[in-house]
Design a protein around this motif. Sequence first.
Motif, mmCIF file in Angstrom:
data_model
loop_
_atom_site.group_PDB
_atom_site.id
_atom_site.type_symbol
_atom_site.label_atom_id
_atom_site.label_comp_id
_atom_site.label_asym_id
_atom_site.label_seq_id
_atom_site.Cartn_x
_atom_site.Cartn_y
_atom_site.Cartn_z
ATOM 1 N N ALA A 1 75.487 -69.730 5.928
ATOM 2 C CA ALA A 1 74.370 -69.563 5.884
ATOM 3 C C ALA A 1 73.893 -68.452 7.267
ATOM 4 N N THR A 2 74.931 -68.400 8.232
ATOM 5 C CA THR A 2 74.510 -67.522 9.556
ATOM 6 C C THR A 2 75.414 -66.376 9.638
ATOM 7 N N ASN A 3 76.103 -66.215 8.456
ATOM 8 C CA ASN A 3 77.154 -64.878 8.685
ATOM 9 C C ASN A 3 76.453 -63.621 8.688
ATOM 10 N N ALA A 4 75.190 -63.415 8.113
ATOM 11 C CA ALA A 4 74.664 -62.257 7.995
ATOM 12 C C ALA A 4 73.614 -62.123 9.063
ATOM 13 N N GLU B 1 70.536 -63.104 17.774
ATOM 14 C CA GLU B 1 69.529 -64.076 18.193
ATOM 15 C C GLU B 1 68.949 -65.085 17.117
ATOM 16 N N ASN B 2 68.859 -64.601 16.087
ATOM 17 C CA ASN B 2 68.803 -65.595 14.886
ATOM 18 C C ASN B 2 69.643 -66.572 14.499
ATOM 19 N N HIS B 3 71.002 -66.108 14.796
ATOM 20 C CA HIS B 3 72.216 -66.826 14.611
ATOM 21 C C HIS B 3 72.162 -68.014 15.781
ATOM 22 N N ASP C 1 71.543 -73.476 17.187
ATOM 23 C CA ASP C 1 70.702 -74.657 18.143
ATOM 24 C C ASP C 1 69.768 -75.535 17.286
ATOM 25 N N SER C 2 69.437 -75.020 16.246
ATOM 26 C CA SER C 2 68.689 -76.302 15.622
ATOM 27 C C SER C 2 69.762 -77.024 14.983
#
Length: 591
Positions: free
Chosen positions: A514-517, A521-523, A528-529
């Motif tokens: 879900a974080t690969n793309a 900063e958004n990663h 962190d969430s």
Amino acid sequence: MTGMSAYLRTFHSFDPPGIWRAVLLNFAAAFAEGAGLLMLLPILSLAGVLGQDSGQKSWLPMLDRLFVSLGISWSIEFALLVFVVLIYIQSQLTLHRDRVSQSLQLRFGDHLRKTLYAAIVRANWSFLTGKYSAELLNTLTTEVQRITTGTYFLLRFFTISILSIAYFSVALWLSTWLTLLALAIGLVLWMLLRGADDAAKQGGMMLSQANRKMFAQIQEFLSAMKLVKIHGEELSSLYRFNREVDQVSNHSMEFQWIRTRVQAVYRVGGAIALAVVSYIALVWFKLPATHFLLLVAIFARMLPQLAEFQSGRQQLLHMLPAFSSWRRLMEACEANQNPEGAACGNVKLMQGITFERLGFSYPESHHRIIIRNLAIPARKTTAIIGVSGSGKTTLLDLLSGLLTPDTGTILIDGAPLHLLPGWQKSIAYIPQETQIQNGTIRDNLNWKNLEPTDAEIKQAILQSALTEFVQGLPKGLETEVGERGVKLSGGEKQRLALARALLRKPQLLILDEATNALDPENHRLVIDSIRALHGNLTVLIVTHKTDELSGLIDGMVQVEQGAVGKWIPFAHKKSTTADKKNWSPLALKCF
């Protein structure tokens, strides 16, 4: 069972009381119309227009005696009053009949659409992945609409049949032999035009195929719209779409040509039949003038209805391929239903997930997955590591219950997964391509949730690092995100998806790359969430790399070429040779 008999059985089983109500109304309306036609005889005779050859003494003696016994004598005023009353009754019955028929038609179409949609929803994942979405959409929309239209003609077909029986009954009473002659001519016309029936059915099959291709082209463009724009292939896509639309139009026009040609032949043939019957009635049978005029009026009213009768029959044959498509898809979905389980709430995950000697392979594919023994502890964050195509997604599909293993067992806190129908209610899944629906941020947060409270929404937004973003929007939670979330950035979509997932109050949270793309900063915000959730629920993170997850994950599971290794604490990432055998291809020989 033939296509027509299957269709009729399906229609009859839908609403038997409603169908019988329509039948009775048809008979009542036809009887009233036949009685109204017969009333023309005494009216013409009493008016002295054509003499007394069909006066009151010779017309329906039983009815005449009934009125005499009631002290009522025939008069032009009374006959006209009876005629008006009969027409009023017939019009009211016809109005009610048409409303009942229209309701049946529309509700039957809705019934087919809802029944098929329910079957698709309940079908298992393996079956659905083998179906084209264009086929499902085409059947749910265009094909069901064709069936609904065909049902209208079925009801009209029945109505015309009942009216024709009423007309023939009156005509037989006036002149048996002339009516039988007209019937014989009509049968000859029908036999001559039977060849058009096969053309109508074949045209219906071709139209179904053309509709499927058109929907496939639409689906292809929508799924690759960005790629089409980037490569400048708009004209190519437009050409292919126009070609499929032209095919649909051509097949529709071919059927209309067949139908109108048959109607034209029926009109010409009917006119010839009417001329022949009129000549024989006047020259050979010396039919009384009133009887002759009424007979001509009956046949003149029947001619367009017989043409509509044949047209409706062809419409039904043209519709049958659409019903066959619906029926085949319905039967396929029912044959591949998920097993029904007892309703229950969310399943608690307190101990862990265990895979015991599990094996799975896709039908007609070389891809398979082997798990000798895997135990994933609860309330831990685990990374699923492996290259693309190694089997990570298959592992998740097995865990979520989308796929059923060929061998072995999956245990949730010691209970077999297939005995836990509430397990999927306990999972929240976030894919790489986040599914954001058209609507507001609140609409997306409420998706499939039971009306979360404002406090729950606020908490989910806080946990997913969306608070600052939402507060900065002029309309806050009521901000429109656009179709597929086009007004949001990739990171905002993922954090919105995380907030939506947390509102499900899951026992297991799955992030499938879900974080690969995402940009750095958004990663960081998403990671962190997730880090803030550590220890509160079981988290699985599918990724290609673990260096960026330091301090977040408790352990990892390696997947390579379909072989799944054991759960290894992250501190022991550099495993021994013995550990690697747990996930290497050599493990396949040990299974």
